[in-house]
Design a protein around this motif. Structure first.
Motif, PDB file in Angstrom:
ATOM      1  N   LYS A  79       3.046  -2.768 -16.992  1.00 49.18           N
ATOM      2  CA  LYS A  79       1.696  -3.314 -16.861  1.00 49.18           C
ATOM      3  C   LYS A  79       1.643  -4.368 -15.763  1.00 49.18           C
ATOM      4  O   LYS A  79       0.654  -4.468 -15.024  1.00 49.18           O
ATOM      5  CB  LYS A  79       1.230  -3.892 -18.194  1.00 49.18           C
ATOM      6  N   GLU A  80       2.710  -5.136 -15.630  1.00 46.22           N
ATOM      7  CA  GLU A  80       2.761  -6.130 -14.563  1.00 46.22           C
ATOM      8  C   GLU A  80       2.803  -5.447 -13.202  1.00 46.22           C
ATOM      9  O   GLU A  80       2.167  -5.898 -12.234  1.00 46.22           O
ATOM     10  CB  GLU A  80       3.981  -7.039 -14.743  1.00 46.22           C
ATOM     11  N   GLY A  81       3.545  -4.365 -13.110  1.00 55.38           N
ATOM     12  CA  GLY A  81       3.591  -3.614 -11.858  1.00 55.38           C
ATOM     13  C   GLY A  81       2.228  -3.078 -11.470  1.00 55.38           C
ATOM     14  O   GLY A  81       1.851  -3.098 -10.289  1.00 55.38           O
ATOM     15  N   MET A  93       0.823  -1.214   0.000  1.00 56.53           N
ATOM     16  CA  MET A  93       0.000   0.000   0.000  1.00 56.53           C
ATOM     17  C   MET A  93       0.855   1.261   0.000  1.00 56.53           C
ATOM     18  O   MET A  93       0.532   2.242  -0.691  1.00 56.53           O
ATOM     19  CB  MET A  93      -0.953  -0.002   1.198  1.00 56.53           C
ATOM     20  N   GLU A  94       1.941   1.279   0.769  1.00 56.01           N
ATOM     21  CA  GLU A  94       2.822   2.447   0.738  1.00 56.01           C
ATOM     22  C   GLU A  94       3.483   2.587  -0.627  1.00 56.01           C
ATOM     23  O   GLU A  94       3.715   3.705  -1.105  1.00 56.01           O
ATOM     24  CB  GLU A  94       3.865   2.382   1.846  1.00 56.01           C
ATOM     25  N   ASP A  95       3.779   1.461  -1.264  1.00 52.54           N
ATOM     26  CA  ASP A  95       4.331   1.520  -2.617  1.00 52.54           C
ATOM     27  C   ASP A  95       3.316   2.132  -3.573  1.00 52.54           C
ATOM     28  O   ASP A  95       3.683   2.899  -4.480  1.00 52.54           O
ATOM     29  CB  ASP A  95       4.714   0.117  -3.095  1.00 52.54           C
ATOM     30  N   TRP A  96       2.017   1.793  -3.371  1.00 51.46           N
ATOM     31  CA  TRP A  96       0.970   2.417  -4.192  1.00 51.46           C
ATOM     32  C   TRP A  96       0.978   3.926  -4.017  1.00 51.46           C
ATOM     33  O   TRP A  96       0.930   4.674  -4.987  1.00 51.46           O
ATOM     34  CB  TRP A  96      -0.410   1.876  -3.806  1.00 51.46           C
ATOM     35  N   ARG A  97       1.056   4.390  -2.780  1.00 46.74           N
ATOM     36  CA  ARG A  97       1.036   5.825  -2.535  1.00 46.74           C
ATOM     37  C   ARG A  97       2.218   6.504  -3.228  1.00 46.74           C
ATOM     38  O   ARG A  97       2.044   7.502  -3.915  1.00 46.74           O
ATOM     39  CB  ARG A  97       1.076   6.129  -1.043  1.00 46.74           C
ATOM     40  N   THR A 136      -2.763  -5.604  -4.640  1.00 53.36           N
ATOM     41  CA  THR A 136      -2.606  -5.036  -3.300  1.00 53.36           C
ATOM     42  C   THR A 136      -3.915  -4.450  -2.812  1.00 53.36           C
ATOM     43  O   THR A 136      -4.334  -4.660  -1.661  1.00 53.36           O
ATOM     44  CB  THR A 136      -1.507  -3.955  -3.310  1.00 53.36           C
ATOM     45  N   TRP A 137      -4.589  -3.697  -3.688  1.00 54.57           N
ATOM     46  CA  TRP A 137      -5.880  -3.114  -3.314  1.00 54.57           C
ATOM     47  C   TRP A 137      -6.915  -4.207  -3.041  1.00 54.57           C
ATOM     48  O   TRP A 137      -7.744  -4.072  -2.128  1.00 54.57           O
ATOM     49  CB  TRP A 137      -6.375  -2.179  -4.420  1.00 54.57           C
ATOM     50  N   GLN A 138      -6.883  -5.291  -3.794  1.00 50.72           N
ATOM     51  CA  GLN A 138      -7.808  -6.390  -3.526  1.00 50.72           C
ATOM     52  C   GLN A 138      -7.554  -7.001  -2.159  1.00 50.72           C
ATOM     53  O   GLN A 138      -8.501  -7.322  -1.426  1.00 50.72           O
ATOM     54  CB  GLN A 138      -7.667  -7.455  -4.620  1.00 50.72           C
ATOM     55  N   ARG A 139      -6.266  -7.148  -1.784  1.00 48.03           N
ATOM     56  CA  ARG A 139      -5.940  -7.701  -0.468  1.00 48.03           C
ATOM     57  C   ARG A 139      -6.425  -6.780   0.639  1.00 48.03           C
ATOM     58  O   ARG A 139      -7.005  -7.243   1.629  1.00 48.03           O
ATOM     59  CB  ARG A 139      -4.425  -7.941  -0.342  1.00 48.03           C
ATOM     60  N   TRP A 140      -6.185  -5.456   0.463  1.00 49.59           N
ATOM     61  CA  TRP A 140      -6.673  -4.542   1.493  1.00 49.59           C
ATOM     62  C   TRP A 140      -8.196  -4.618   1.598  1.00 49.59           C
ATOM     63  O   TRP A 140      -8.760  -4.650   2.707  1.00 49.59           O
ATOM     64  CB  TRP A 140      -6.245  -3.095   1.217  1.00 49.59           C
ATOM     65  N   GLY A 141      -8.880  -4.634   0.464  1.00 48.19           N
ATOM     66  CA  GLY A 141     -10.337  -4.646   0.463  1.00 48.19           C
ATOM     67  C   GLY A 141     -10.930  -5.876   1.124  1.00 48.19           C
ATOM     68  O   GLY A 141     -12.073  -5.851   1.597  1.00 48.19           O
ATOM     69  N   SER A 142     -10.163  -6.967   1.169  1.00 49.23           N
ATOM     70  CA  SER A 142     -10.661  -8.203   1.776  1.00 49.23           C
ATOM     71  C   SER A 142     -10.389  -8.289   3.268  1.00 49.23           C
ATOM     72  O   SER A 142     -10.829  -9.234   3.933  1.00 49.23           O
ATOM     73  CB  SER A 142     -10.031  -9.416   1.084  1.00 49.23           C
ATOM     74  N   GLU A 143      -9.674  -7.305   3.817  1.00 45.98           N
ATOM     75  CA  GLU A 143      -9.356  -7.313   5.241  1.00 45.98           C
ATOM     76  C   GLU A 143     -10.599  -6.992   6.078  1.00 45.98           C
ATOM     77  O   GLU A 143     -11.210  -5.942   5.915  1.00 45.98           O
ATOM     78  CB  GLU A 143      -8.257  -6.292   5.543  1.00 45.98           C
ATOM     79  N   GLU A 144     -10.928  -7.887   6.992  1.00 44.08           N
ATOM     80  CA  GLU A 144     -12.125  -7.710   7.813  1.00 44.08           C
ATOM     81  C   GLU A 144     -12.070  -6.437   8.646  1.00 44.08           C
ATOM     82  O   GLU A 144     -13.096  -5.805   8.900  1.00 44.08           O
ATOM     83  CB  GLU A 144     -12.297  -8.923   8.725  1.00 44.08           C
ATOM     84  N   GLN A 150       0.132  -5.780 -10.040  1.00 44.51           N
ATOM     85  CA  GLN A 150       0.481  -6.051  -8.652  1.00 44.51           C
ATOM     86  C   GLN A 150      -0.135  -5.013  -7.711  1.00 44.51           C
ATOM     87  O   GLN A 150      -0.566  -5.351  -6.601  1.00 44.51           O
ATOM     88  CB  GLN A 150       1.996  -6.086  -8.502  1.00 44.51           C
ATOM     89  N   VAL A 151      -0.168  -3.755  -8.143  1.00 42.12           N
ATOM     90  CA  VAL A 151      -0.820  -2.716  -7.342  1.00 42.12           C
ATOM     91  C   VAL A 151      -2.309  -3.034  -7.171  1.00 42.12           C
ATOM     92  O   VAL A 151      -2.863  -2.912  -6.070  1.00 42.12           O
ATOM     93  CB  VAL A 151      -0.628  -1.326  -7.974  1.00 42.12           C
ATOM     94  N   ALA A 152      -2.947  -3.445  -8.256  1.00 39.97           N
ATOM     95  CA  ALA A 152      -4.367  -3.803  -8.182  1.00 39.97           C
ATOM     96  C   ALA A 152      -4.589  -4.964  -7.214  1.00 39.97           C
ATOM     97  O   ALA A 152      -5.563  -4.969  -6.444  1.00 39.97           O
ATOM     98  CB  ALA A 152      -4.880  -4.158  -9.576  1.00 39.97           C
TER      99      ALA A 152
END
Length: 271
Positions: A239-241, A158-162, A248-256, A244-246
């Motif tokens: 495009k691969e990078g 997530m910090e890499d996304w920012r 990351t967002w899916q993993r965050w979105g799945s966090e309870e 991977q960012v996408a």
């Protein structure tokens, strides 16, 4: 000369989906106490027109003009939204925010939401907003501050996304940490400090539905909008990078226990 800018997101479906959730109540509460029923208002960067149409409903004896960049097809949706709500004291036009197509002192209020952060010359835009505002009127702006975003949990990536987002936005000529700079830009545009009122607004996403929506928007925006094109063209991502960012967002979105907060700088400047 200001650096040439590119709108980082464009009007991809995911971006319009995000913008369509914005209302006067969740995006312009700092301005609402200043509005009077007979005012004229210009909304710069109106997008799909949800905030703009809310303003028109709040100004039944006045008139609201929504402005978008030339060649923008999002105004079709904005006009349809206003028509669906039966709002008639409204018009949508195209024009350049750095050379507004209106005479001096045309409006009681000139408003922009999340626009200055995309403009290569935010001071010049504020000068134009000031020019077309009547004496005693209001220039209002609300801008996000990407470095001020906070979230939980600290999902890896997530910090890499920012950091990547900041690079892409600045490569496109914008300033993604605009919220903390509004008062500086306003003073440079000619507003005396005593005419400036500052505040902070927030958005928060924490319920399962909110997390799914917020993360889903960023997943789609990351790989499918103008953001993806710009990120690759500037050599910031492959495009691969981006994929991977996408993820990351899916993993965050799945966090309870996922929680995400944004801060926005808010500016009221009297002319």
């Amino acid at each position: 000369m200001p650096k040439e800018t590119v709108y980082t997101y464009g009007h991809h479906e995911s971006v319009v989906r995000l913008h369509s959730q914005r209302t006067a109540n969740n995006s312009a509460t700092y301005l609402l106490p200043y509005l009077r029923p007979n005012m004229t208002l210009l909304d710069i960067g109106c997008g799909p027109g949800t905030i703009t149409t809310d303003f028109a409903a709040l100004l039944p004896d006045g008139h609201v003009t929504g402005l978008e960049a030339p060649n923008s097809d999002v105004l079709t949706q904005a006009r349809a939204h206003a028509a669906e709500r039966g709002i008639t004291n409204i018009a949508f036009v195209t024009g350049d925010a750095l050379a507004l197509p209106f005479p001096d002192a045309s409006f009681d209020v000139v408003h922009a939401h999340q626009v200055l952060l995309h403009v290569g010359d935010p001071v010049g835009m504020l000068k134009e907003m000031r020019r077309v505002t009547k004496l005693g009127g209001i220039v209002a702006a609300r801008e996000c501050d990407f470095s001020g975003m906070v979230w939980y949990p600290e999902v890896e990536g997530m910090e890499d996304w920012r950091r990547g987002h900041l690079k892409v936005a600045r490569a496109n000529g914008g300033e993604p940490d605009a919220g903390r700079r509004l008062h500086v830009w306003a003073r440079a545009a000619g507003f005396p400090r005593e005419n400036i009122t500052l505040s902070v607004g927030t958005w928060c996403y924490s319920t399962p539905e909110e997390r799914a929506w917020w993360s889903g928007v960023w997943v789609d925006c990351t790989v499918s909008s103008n953001y993806a094109t710009s990120a690759v063209e500037h050599g910031i991502y492959t495009k691969e990078g981006l994929r991977q960012v996408a993820e990351t967002w899916q993993r965050w979105g799945s966090e309870e226990d996922g929680w995400f907060a944004l801060i926005h700088g808010e500016l009221i400047a009297r002319v």
